[in-house]
Design a protein around this motif. Structure first.
Motif, PDB file in Angstrom:
ATOM      1  N   ILE A   1      10.905  -3.150   9.695  1.00  8.67           N
ATOM      2  CA  ILE A   1       9.913  -3.025   8.635  1.00  8.67           C
ATOM      3  C   ILE A   1      10.007  -1.587   8.121  1.00  8.67           C
ATOM      4  O   ILE A   1      10.096  -0.648   8.915  1.00  8.67           O
ATOM      5  CB  ILE A   1       8.478  -3.284   9.151  1.00  8.67           C
ATOM      6  CG1 ILE A   1       8.399  -4.608   9.939  1.00  8.67           C
ATOM      7  CG2 ILE A   1       7.492  -3.285   8.000  1.00  8.67           C
ATOM      8  CD1 ILE A   1       7.010  -4.911  10.498  1.00  8.67           C
ATOM      9  N   GLY A   2      10.003  -1.425   6.813  1.00  9.01           N
ATOM     10  CA  GLY A   2       9.958  -0.086   6.225  1.00  9.01           C
ATOM     11  C   GLY A   2       8.597   0.120   5.580  1.00  9.01           C
ATOM     12  O   GLY A   2       7.916  -0.840   5.208  1.00  9.01           O
ATOM     13  N   THR A   3       8.191   1.382   5.477  1.00  7.31           N
ATOM     14  CA  THR A   3       6.938   1.680   4.775  1.00  7.31           C
ATOM     15  C   THR A   3       7.192   2.847   3.837  1.00  7.31           C
ATOM     16  O   THR A   3       8.067   3.667   4.087  1.00  7.31           O
ATOM     17  CB  THR A   3       5.804   2.074   5.745  1.00  7.31           C
ATOM     18  OG1 THR A   3       6.128   3.327   6.362  1.00  7.31           O
ATOM     19  CG2 THR A   3       5.594   1.018   6.825  1.00  7.31           C
ATOM     20  N   THR A   4       6.425   2.902   2.752  1.00  6.27           N
ATOM     21  CA  THR A   4       6.539   4.067   1.875  1.00  6.27           C
ATOM     22  C   THR A   4       5.205   4.409   1.242  1.00  6.27           C
ATOM     23  O   THR A   4       4.227   3.664   1.376  1.00  6.27           O
ATOM     24  CB  THR A   4       7.645   3.887   0.819  1.00  6.27           C
ATOM     25  OG1 THR A   4       7.980   5.179   0.306  1.00  6.27           O
ATOM     26  CG2 THR A   4       7.214   2.982  -0.324  1.00  6.27           C
ATOM     27  N   SER A   5       5.179   5.559   0.579  1.00  4.37           N
ATOM     28  CA  SER A   5       3.981   6.075  -0.077  1.00  4.37           C
ATOM     29  C   SER A   5       4.323   6.419  -1.516  1.00  4.37           C
ATOM     30  O   SER A   5       5.416   6.906  -1.797  1.00  4.37           O
ATOM     31  CB  SER A   5       3.512   7.337   0.656  1.00  4.37           C
ATOM     32  OG  SER A   5       2.604   8.069  -0.146  1.00  4.37           O
ATOM     33  N   PHE A   6       3.366   6.166  -2.415  1.00  4.36           N
ATOM     34  CA  PHE A   6       3.526   6.569  -3.813  1.00  4.36           C
ATOM     35  C   PHE A   6       2.570   7.697  -4.170  1.00  4.36           C
ATOM     36  O   PHE A   6       2.219   7.881  -5.342  1.00  4.36           O
ATOM     37  CB  PHE A   6       3.315   5.364  -4.745  1.00  4.36           C
ATOM     38  CG  PHE A   6       4.179   4.176  -4.399  1.00  4.36           C
ATOM     39  CD1 PHE A   6       5.569   4.286  -4.382  1.00  4.36           C
ATOM     40  CD2 PHE A   6       3.609   2.954  -4.073  1.00  4.36           C
ATOM     41  CE1 PHE A   6       6.363   3.197  -4.044  1.00  4.36           C
ATOM     42  CE2 PHE A   6       4.391   1.857  -3.744  1.00  4.36           C
ATOM     43  CZ  PHE A   6       5.782   1.980  -3.720  1.00  4.36           C
ATOM     44  N   PHE A   7       2.124   8.446  -3.164  1.00  4.63           N
ATOM     45  CA  PHE A   7       1.354   9.676  -3.388  1.00  4.63           C
ATOM     46  C   PHE A   7       2.102  10.495  -4.447  1.00  4.63           C
ATOM     47  O   PHE A   7       3.326  10.536  -4.441  1.00  4.63           O
ATOM     48  CB  PHE A   7       1.258  10.427  -2.045  1.00  4.63           C
ATOM     49  CG  PHE A   7       0.471  11.692  -2.079  1.00  4.63           C
ATOM     50  CD1 PHE A   7      -0.912  11.673  -1.947  1.00  4.63           C
ATOM     51  CD2 PHE A   7       1.111  12.917  -2.236  1.00  4.63           C
ATOM     52  CE1 PHE A   7      -1.633  12.858  -1.976  1.00  4.63           C
ATOM     53  CE2 PHE A   7       0.384  14.105  -2.262  1.00  4.63           C
ATOM     54  CZ  PHE A   7      -0.994  14.075  -2.134  1.00  4.63           C
ATOM     55  N   PRO A   8       1.375  11.138  -5.380  1.00  2.00           N
ATOM     56  CA  PRO A   8       2.044  11.760  -6.534  1.00  2.00           C
ATOM     57  C   PRO A   8       3.229  12.673  -6.203  1.00  2.00           C
ATOM     58  O   PRO A   8       4.209  12.713  -6.951  1.00  2.00           O
ATOM     59  CB  PRO A   8       0.903  12.556  -7.191  1.00  2.00           C
ATOM     60  CG  PRO A   8      -0.333  11.803  -6.833  1.00  2.00           C
ATOM     61  CD  PRO A   8      -0.090  11.232  -5.459  1.00  2.00           C
TER      62      PRO A   8
END
Ligand SMILES: *Cc1c(COP(=O)(O)O)cnc(C)c1O
Length: 357
Positions: free
Chosen positions: A182-189
């Motif tokens: 499983i991969g995870t990511t963030s779209f924090f600016p």
């Protein structure tokens, strides 16, 4: 000069971003509107992966991924000590215990040798219920997955890849975010692929995991909104953010190239002066940060400041030495490479529109 310049990016793509936002304001489906689906599909296509399930932020993405693996109170999960706090916080949030791993001096990523040592140590204790490994693609560079995957398979442990900083990176033609089970990511600016608020996603080839995450992100829903089969959370990506991300994703491959242009410039300019980040053969970094190692960091920061170049320190304190984890009984000296890095790293300005000679 700015450390990260989001305003230039907006100015360059203003018309299209504005029109995406306006579309959402006109159709009014602010929660789970059509742009959310569209963005998930486009990102999945870009990553060559079966499922992208968006959520409210990168921290939730980690929690959701661990929940999908059944991590619960009393379990143990391994992660690097030299990373952003959220990596280990997600483990502790579920009542599980983080076990830390040292870093590599040249890439700053999790050290496979230390990983295997920590796994051996954990499984030698019959009380320990070791459930998973979280890897981090620190500063945009994918971790050493060829080595890590071999170890994970040997001990039959799933990998959760924290690609909050890694999106846009590659090993060969395989994209960061797809190396874990499983991969995870963030779209924090400020992340390589950022929106204009909070956002995140879980990435997986597993139909089962995708189904569980889709349920967990809306209160553990079953057949519909008012049929609940799990204790989940409220963790959705806003439609407006998805609409902005559609435009940002379109320009993202070019932006990763521009970031690599800035990194090449730094390499030529400072290669003789400092230890610069090493990108192994066949790896591509998305340069979430450009981080050097200097024996006298404060002097170097001062020198840059005199030239009008701002610098930042990511991360000053290893997680095993954070007050919140004091009860785990770690001490200074436990992870010498990670500690050395936290004492000597310094990050330079990095964004696609940085003007370099
Ligand atoms: C930013 C970040 C997170 C958390 O993402 P949020 O969207 O801010 O919750 C997790 N892990 C790493 C390595 C990060 O850099």
């Amino acid at each position: 000069m700015q450390f990260i310049d989001l305003a230039s990016q907006y100015r360059m793509h203003q018309e299209k971003i504005d029109s995406q936002i306006k579309n959402v304001l006109e159709h009014g489906r602010y929660i789970m509107g059509p742009e959310v689906d569209e963005f998930e599909n486009k990102l999945a296509e870009y990553l060559s992966v079966k499922h992208v399930v968006s959520c409210a932020n990168g921290t939730d993405a980690l929690v959701l991924a661990l929940m999908a693996l059944g991590v619960k109170q009393g379990d143990t999960v391994i992660c690097p000590t030299f990373t952003f706090y959220a990596t280990a916080e997600a483990i502790a949030f579920l009542g599980a215990t983080p076990v830390f791993v040292d870093s590599e001096r040249q890439t700053y990523n999790l050290c496979p040798k230390s990983l295997e040592e920590q796994i051996e140590k954990a499984i030698s204790d019959p009380e320990v219920n070791l459930k998973a490994i979280i890897t981090v693609d620190l500063f945009g560079l994918p971790a050493n997955y060829p080595a890590i995957r071999e170890i994970a398979d040997k001990y039959k442990l799933p990998i959760v890849e924290d690609a909050a900083q890694g999106l846009g990176g590659q090993i060969g033609s395989k994209m960061a975010g797809t190396f874990g089970d499983i991969g995870t990511t963030s779209f924090f600016p400020a992340k390589p692929l950022g929106c204009y608020g909070d956002g995140g996603a879980v990435i997986t080839d597993s139909d089962e995991v995708a189904e569980i995450i889709k349920s967990l992100r809306v209160h553990g829903q079953g057949e519909n909104k008012y049929h609940n089969i799990r204790v989940g959370m409220n963790s959705r990506l806003d439609t407006i953010q998805a609409a902005i991300l559609l435009e940002k994703l379109r320009i993202f491959p070019e932006e990763v190239e521009l970031r690599n242009g800035v990194a090449d410039y730094y390499k030529n300019k400072y290669g003789e002066l400092y230890q610069l980040p090493r990108v192994p053969e066949g790896f591509i970094s998305s340069w979430a940060q450009y981080t050097l190692v200097a024996s006298s960091r404060n002097d170097v920061a001062e020198q840059f400041a005199k030239e009008g170049i701002p610098t930042m320190i990511y991360y000053k304190t290893c997680l095993h030495l954070q007050p919140v984890f004091e009860t785990l009984g770690y001490k200074r000296g436990d992870f010498p490479v990670a500690e050395y890095l936290s004492d000597h790293v310094l990050s330079l300005p990095m964004h696609p529109y940085l003007v370099v000679e």
